[in-house]
Structures are given as C-alpha cells and as structure tokens.
Design a protein around this motif. Structure first.
Motif, PDB file in Angstrom:
ATOM      1  N   ASP A   1      35.909  35.439  24.363  1.00 53.95           N
ATOM      2  CA  ASP A   1      35.461  36.063  25.300  1.00 53.95           C
ATOM      3  C   ASP A   1      34.902  37.766  24.858  1.00 53.95           C
ATOM      4  OD1 ASP A   1      35.954  34.155  27.413  1.00 53.95           O
ATOM      5  OD2 ASP A   1      37.958  34.933  27.585  1.00 53.95           O
TER       6      ASP A   1
ATOM      7  N   ALA B   1      34.491  41.708  25.850  1.00 47.52           N
ATOM      8  CA  ALA B   1      35.191  42.804  26.678  1.00 47.52           C
ATOM      9  C   ALA B   1      34.429  44.310  26.392  1.00 47.52           C
ATOM     10  CB  ALA B   1      36.302  43.063  26.800  1.00 47.52           C
TER      11      ALA B   1
ATOM     12  N   ARG C   1      32.097  34.790  28.341  1.00 46.30           N
ATOM     13  CA  ARG C   1      32.704  35.518  29.929  1.00 46.30           C
ATOM     14  C   ARG C   1      32.734  36.933  29.231  1.00 46.30           C
ATOM     15  NH1 ARG C   1      37.014  31.382  30.145  1.00 46.30           N
ATOM     16  NH2 ARG C   1      37.472  32.491  28.416  1.00 46.30           N
TER      17      ARG C   1
ATOM     18  N   TYR D   1      33.792  40.826  30.384  1.00 44.44           N
ATOM     19  CA  TYR D   1      34.873  41.437  31.144  1.00 44.44           C
ATOM     20  C   TYR D   1      34.444  42.964  31.047  1.00 44.44           C
ATOM     21  CZ  TYR D   1      37.409  37.265  31.561  1.00 44.44           C
ATOM     22  OH  TYR D   1      37.731  35.964  31.808  1.00 44.44           O
TER      23      TYR D   1
ATOM     24  N   GLU E   1      41.480  43.837  31.505  1.00 43.38           N
ATOM     25  CA  GLU E   1      40.680  43.000  32.480  1.00 43.38           C
ATOM     26  C   GLU E   1      40.594  41.522  31.938  1.00 43.38           C
ATOM     27  OE1 GLU E   1      36.629  42.202  34.000  1.00 43.38           O
ATOM     28  OE2 GLU E   1      37.509  43.699  35.575  1.00 43.38           O
ATOM     29  N   ALA E   2      40.184  41.301  30.681  1.00 41.91           N
ATOM     30  CA  ALA E   2      40.093  39.948  30.322  1.00 41.91           C
ATOM     31  C   ALA E   2      41.455  39.610  30.076  1.00 41.91           C
ATOM     32  CB  ALA E   2      39.408  40.120  28.886  1.00 41.91           C
TER      33      ALA E   2
ATOM     34  N   ASP F   1      43.065  38.086  33.313  1.00 46.11           N
ATOM     35  CA  ASP F   1      42.566  36.986  33.898  1.00 46.11           C
ATOM     36  C   ASP F   1      43.182  35.543  33.618  1.00 46.11           C
ATOM     37  OD1 ASP F   1      40.957  35.054  35.070  1.00 46.11           O
ATOM     38  OD2 ASP F   1      39.094  35.532  33.647  1.00 46.11           O
TER      39      ASP F   1
ATOM     40  N   HIS G   1      32.641  39.692  34.721  1.00 48.28           N
ATOM     41  CA  HIS G   1      33.663  40.292  35.730  1.00 48.28           C
ATOM     42  C   HIS G   1      33.304  41.887  35.620  1.00 48.28           C
ATOM     43  CE1 HIS G   1      35.722  36.484  35.745  1.00 48.28           C
ATOM     44  NE2 HIS G   1      35.453  36.312  34.537  1.00 48.28           N
TER      45      HIS G   1
END
Length: 139
Positions: free
Chosen positions: A93, A95, A115, A117, A122-123, A126, A138
């Motif tokens: 992911d 961020a 994904r 973030y 925040e990542a 999750d 996000h």
C-alpha cells in the motif's frame, strides 16, 4: 569567523538524493518503508533492496510523504513489488502521496491498483487492509 575555521561548524555536507528507511509496523508482519528525496533510475537501488528484504512481509506500507520526485523506474519497482507480494498473499500500500508524485501515479493509472492512504498512520490503522484488493483511496 572563516568558513574554514577548525570548530567543525558550518553547513553540513549534502546528503543523498534518495533514502529508504524500514521500520516495523503493527502487527509484526507489517513493514513501513519511508521514502525521502528523488526516486529515479540513478537512485532506485536502495528501494529495490528494501523491497526485496520485505518480500516475506504480510503487508508493506510505502510512506511517500518525504518523496519529492518519482519517475517511471520508481513506479515500476513499486508495481513489481506489489505483484510479488500479491503472489505470496501479501499487500503493498502507498501512503502520503503529495504533488507531483501523486499526479504521476494518477496520470499513469497506477493509483487505481494501489490502496492509497493520507499517511502511514491511517494505513496502519486500517484493520480491514488484509481483506481487500488494491484500488481504494482513503483520506
């Protein structure tokens, strides 16, 4: 005082153009890679090595908040690492994407497969991250 006085004071030497710092996330099977500087063909080596070292992680969160530039070499390394992790049941992911890096991911369409973030915190917060495939945004 002179610039060459012997006190050791003065401007610090220039640092590297690109740095990668790995730190454990929570839980232990999560690794956060913090990127800083300019990621391009000439500087991608440390990222490649760090991603190889994370190949067995359940999840890798790449914190791009310190990244000021990313070219196609960096993008391709992240995409390859994502595929390697997916093959093993892991996730990669992103961020903290900021312009112009975010724009490059958006223009190339790569933003839709990761994904993304707002930041690493925040990542990591999750809890459902292991149950979805890429493409969610996000923040």
């Amino acid at each position: 005082m002179d610039a060459d006085d012997s006190t050791g004071e003065g401007p610090p030497p220039p640092g590297p153009r690109f740095v990668v710092r790995a730190r454990p996330g929570v839980p232990d099977a999560v690794v956060v890679l913090e990127l800083g500087g300019e990621l391009d063909h000439d500087t991608a080596g440390p990222l490649c090595r760090a991603l190889d070292e994370c190949a067995r992680a359940r999840r890798v969160v790449v914190d791009c908040s310190g990244l000021t530039f990313c070219d196609s070499t960096g993008l391709n390394e992240l995409l390859r690492a994502r595929m390697r992790l997916l093959e093993r049941g892991g996730l990669l992911d992103l961020a903290g994407l900021h312009p112009p890096v975010d724009r490059m991911f958006d223009i190339t369409g790569a933003r839709t497969v990761f994904r993304v973030y707002a930041d690493a915190a925040e990542a990591l917060a999750d809890e459902g991250a292991g149950t979805r495939d890429g493409g969610d945004t996000h923040g």
